[in-house]
Design a protein around this motif. Structure first.
Motif, PDB file in Angstrom:
ATOM      1  N   SER A 187       0.829  -1.317  -0.054  1.00 62.66           N
ATOM      2  CA  SER A 187      -0.070  -0.049  -0.265  1.00 62.66           C
ATOM      3  C   SER A 187       0.896   1.297  -0.043  1.00 62.66           C
ATOM      4  O   SER A 187       1.973   1.246   0.570  1.00 62.66           O
ATOM      5  CB  SER A 187      -0.809  -0.192   1.203  1.00 62.66           C
ATOM      6  N   GLN A 188       0.357   2.211  -0.492  1.00 65.03           N
ATOM      7  CA  GLN A 188       1.176   3.549  -0.678  1.00 65.03           C
ATOM      8  C   GLN A 188       0.464   4.594   0.251  1.00 65.03           C
ATOM      9  O   GLN A 188       0.656   5.800   0.285  1.00 65.03           O
ATOM     10  CB  GLN A 188       0.825   3.825  -2.021  1.00 65.03           C
ATOM     11  N   LYS A 189      -0.358   4.173   1.247  1.00 67.11           N
ATOM     12  CA  LYS A 189      -0.883   4.717   2.171  1.00 67.11           C
ATOM     13  C   LYS A 189       0.197   5.513   3.342  1.00 67.11           C
ATOM     14  O   LYS A 189       0.968   4.729   3.635  1.00 67.11           O
ATOM     15  CB  LYS A 189      -2.105   4.431   3.068  1.00 67.11           C
ATOM     16  N   GLY A 190       0.028   6.590   3.911  1.00 68.35           N
ATOM     17  CA  GLY A 190       0.554   7.081   4.742  1.00 68.35           C
ATOM     18  C   GLY A 190       1.801   7.784   4.730  1.00 68.35           C
ATOM     19  O   GLY A 190       2.220   8.399   3.742  1.00 68.35           O
ATOM     20  N   ASP A 191       2.684   7.989   5.629  1.00 71.28           N
ATOM     21  CA  ASP A 191       4.275   8.642   5.369  1.00 71.28           C
ATOM     22  C   ASP A 191       5.075   7.601   4.560  1.00 71.28           C
ATOM     23  O   ASP A 191       5.404   6.689   4.903  1.00 71.28           O
ATOM     24  CB  ASP A 191       4.756   9.116   6.691  1.00 71.28           C
ATOM     25  N   THR A 192       6.075   8.449   3.996  1.00 71.94           N
ATOM     26  CA  THR A 192       7.298   7.580   3.492  1.00 71.94           C
ATOM     27  C   THR A 192       8.501   7.853   4.280  1.00 71.94           C
ATOM     28  O   THR A 192       8.995   8.913   4.766  1.00 71.94           O
ATOM     29  CB  THR A 192       7.464   7.866   2.096  1.00 71.94           C
ATOM     30  N   VAL A 193       9.506   6.735   4.201  1.00 72.09           N
ATOM     31  CA  VAL A 193      10.615   6.739   4.829  1.00 72.09           C
ATOM     32  C   VAL A 193      11.735   6.124   3.844  1.00 72.09           C
ATOM     33  O   VAL A 193      11.729   4.819   3.491  1.00 72.09           O
ATOM     34  CB  VAL A 193      10.821   5.863   6.170  1.00 72.09           C
ATOM     35  N   PHE A 194      12.552   7.141   3.116  1.00 68.06           N
ATOM     36  CA  PHE A 194      13.697   6.719   2.297  1.00 68.06           C
ATOM     37  C   PHE A 194      14.857   6.031   2.905  1.00 68.06           C
ATOM     38  O   PHE A 194      15.272   6.311   4.160  1.00 68.06           O
ATOM     39  CB  PHE A 194      14.070   7.895   1.450  1.00 68.06           C
ATOM     40  N   PHE A 195      15.473   5.031   2.386  1.00 64.25           N
ATOM     41  CA  PHE A 195      16.766   4.430   2.691  1.00 64.25           C
ATOM     42  C   PHE A 195      17.519   4.135   1.601  1.00 64.25           C
ATOM     43  O   PHE A 195      17.114   4.272   0.409  1.00 64.25           O
ATOM     44  CB  PHE A 195      16.411   3.174   3.659  1.00 64.25           C
ATOM     45  N   GLY A 196      18.957   3.888   1.756  1.00 64.14           N
ATOM     46  CA  GLY A 196      20.015   3.485   0.935  1.00 64.14           C
ATOM     47  C   GLY A 196      20.423   4.344   0.341  1.00 64.14           C
ATOM     48  O   GLY A 196      20.714   5.730   0.679  1.00 64.14           O
ATOM     49  N   ASP A 197      21.306   4.003  -0.854  1.00 62.42           N
ATOM     50  CA  ASP A 197      22.061   4.959  -1.473  1.00 62.42           C
ATOM     51  C   ASP A 197      22.039   5.266  -2.841  1.00 62.42           C
ATOM     52  O   ASP A 197      22.117   4.114  -3.737  1.00 62.42           O
ATOM     53  CB  ASP A 197      23.730   4.475  -1.248  1.00 62.42           C
ATOM     54  N   LYS A 198      21.382   6.012  -3.342  1.00 60.42           N
ATOM     55  CA  LYS A 198      20.990   6.570  -4.809  1.00 60.42           C
ATOM     56  C   LYS A 198      22.438   6.235  -5.724  1.00 60.42           C
ATOM     57  O   LYS A 198      22.474   6.038  -6.604  1.00 60.42           O
ATOM     58  CB  LYS A 198      20.415   7.636  -4.931  1.00 60.42           C
ATOM     59  N   GLY A 199      23.518   6.780  -5.058  1.00 59.16           N
ATOM     60  CA  GLY A 199      24.825   6.905  -5.799  1.00 59.16           C
ATOM     61  C   GLY A 199      25.152   5.097  -6.229  1.00 59.16           C
ATOM     62  O   GLY A 199      25.746   5.183  -7.090  1.00 59.16           O
ATOM     63  N   ALA A 200      25.005   4.318  -5.399  1.00 57.56           N
ATOM     64  CA  ALA A 200      25.108   2.995  -5.623  1.00 57.56           C
ATOM     65  C   ALA A 200      23.964   2.307  -6.331  1.00 57.56           C
ATOM     66  O   ALA A 200      24.103   0.911  -6.615  1.00 57.56           O
ATOM     67  CB  ALA A 200      25.441   2.277  -4.246  1.00 57.56           C
TER      68      ALA A 200
END
Length: 434
Positions: free
Chosen positions: A365-378
């Motif tokens: 589900s796409q409900k609620g708040d989002t929490v980003f993680f990880g490394d976009k450069g990699a």
């Protein structure tokens, strides 16, 4: 002279869902001559994602019969000979103009009647057309194309060659699924691609601004120009073919080829007054947990089915995705043939895409708040969706098979969030630990 035919089971629509319905019907022992599939397309069912994900590739592009259903789901390649061998009458190139669920018959544009005992609606979605749906000036010019079926894909392939002769500039209208995947295919063919869309970032129905930013930068590094927050207001042509795309701020873009991907809509016009429909967005044919419509002898599968989700308090949804087409077709075949076990149709919301050397998947589900993680450069990152203290959905770019399975498991059994900072710190390890 008009002809008449009669079957126990008829599937109206010949897309992915119909092919998987046929596969399961055979597995459940459907008798030869009992099942017919009626399709407007000139070919039997195929794996539609191939059209935007690989069909435009300059080398090694798939072509039929190589991707007929059900190769995408690990099954047999169901060629016309397969249907003939199984005794299934696949009526290609057949346009139905009338559906009568009370009289239990279909009427084709040639006046033929097709009678049934049970009917499965699988008409899928049609593209939103700038000319027909928005009356956009000049949108009926040649070489303004859309992508929905293999005929459309063949037109784009042919138009790419013409475009190269005319300078090689192409405009892609739309920044969603089709826009992103088609733009990458066009660029791989050496075309000068400009993407135009009114949204503030790529695919806002799914991506967060942070996720979208990665793909926008990646595309820019490939030479694709991305114009956000603007719409195609009109088109100018020469000798009946498109030559220029005019934006709503007056900017003119040279474009001997335009590919439009601005969304789709369920094809339910034939069913008005026959079964219960949802008139408001997202539209669709209302079904119960067994995929039955308001008429118990009529079922709906694939893109048009508006079904309850038992894992989300029976909230209804309509899902436009190949995996749902496969699973709903398989489920409905058991129900229609009386082989179901009484359990409700349960599908985990799922989306994915493959462009260049990238690949992402989303579950839940796409409900609620989002929490980003990880490394976009990699090229290894993702996001969780947290609603009511529960992690209800997850997205990952560059994920392993194990990590994708973990996200699917999490989507099916939402877990308590350890808090935003801890969730961000743990990243994909959180899903793997469950």
């Amino acid at each position: 002279m008009a002809a008449a035919s009669s079957y126990k089971y008829v599937v109206l629509g010949g897309g992915n869902a119909a092919g998987y319905f046929a596969k399961e019907a055979v597995a459940q022992g459907v008798q030869k001559g009992d099942l017919a599939i009626v399709s407007e397309e000139p070919v039997v069912s195929y794996e539609r994602p191939a059209l935007s994900k690989a069909y435009l590739n300059p080398e090694g592009a798939p072509r039929l019969p190589g991707f007929h259903t059900c190769v995408g789901g690990g099954g047999d390649k169901q060629t016309p000979e397969w249907y003939e061998e199984k005794g299934i009458d696949f009526k290609t190139g057949t346009v139905v103009k009338e559906v009568d669920v009370v009289g239990k018959k279909l009427v084709t544009d040639g006046g033929d009647t097709i009678e049934f005992q049970k009917l499965v609606l699988a008409t899928g979605c049609g593209v939103i057309d700038l000319h027909k749906d928005f009356k956009t000036e000049g949108a009926d010019l040649d070489n303004i194309l859309t992508l929905r079926d293999v005929r459309d894909a063949d037109k784009i392939v042919a138009a790419m060659a013409d475009c190269k002769q005319a300078g090689g500039k192409v405009v892609v209208v739309g920044g969603g699924y089709i826009g992103m995947e088609v733009a990458s295919g066009l660029e791989k063919n050496g075309l000068d691609v400009t993407m135009v869309f009114p949204d503030p970032f790529f695919m806002p129905r799914l991506f967060t601004p942070e996720i979208a930013g990665f793909y926008e930068e990646y595309y820019a590094n490939k030479g694709i120009k991305v114009i956000k927050g603007k719409s195609a207001k009109s088109f100018k042509g020469q000798n009946g073919k498109v030559a220029t795309t005019v934006l709503d701020d007056g900017t003119e873009l040279e474009s001997p080829l335009v590919v439009v991907g601005v969304g789709s809509k369920p094809r339910t016009e034939l069913f008005k007054g026959q079964v219960d429909l949802l008139d408001d967005r997202p539209g669709g044919v209302k079904v119960n947990s067994q995929l039955q419509t308001s008429n118990p002898d009529v079922y709906a599968i694939g893109d048009i089915a508006l079904y309850p989700q038992p894992q989300y308090n029976n909230e209804t949804t309509r899902m436009e995705h190949v995996q749902h087409a496969r699973e709903s077709g398989t489920f409905a075949a058991k129900e229609v043939l009386g082989k179901g076990d009484g359990s409700p149709y349960t599908y985990t919301p799922y989306f994915y895409s493959r462009v260049y050397d990238l690949g992402w998947e989303f579950y839940g589900s796409q409900k609620g708040d989002t929490v980003f993680f990880g490394d976009k450069g990699a090229k290894k990152f993702g996001s969780y969706w947290v609603d009511g203290g529960k992690v209800v959905g997850g997205f990952i770019e560059g994920g392993s098979d194990e990590e994708k399975k973990a996200l699917k498991k999490l989507a099916n059994s939402p877990a308590s969030s350890p808090g935003e900072e801890e969730l961000k710190k743990q990243g994909i390890s959180f899903a793997l630990s469950l």
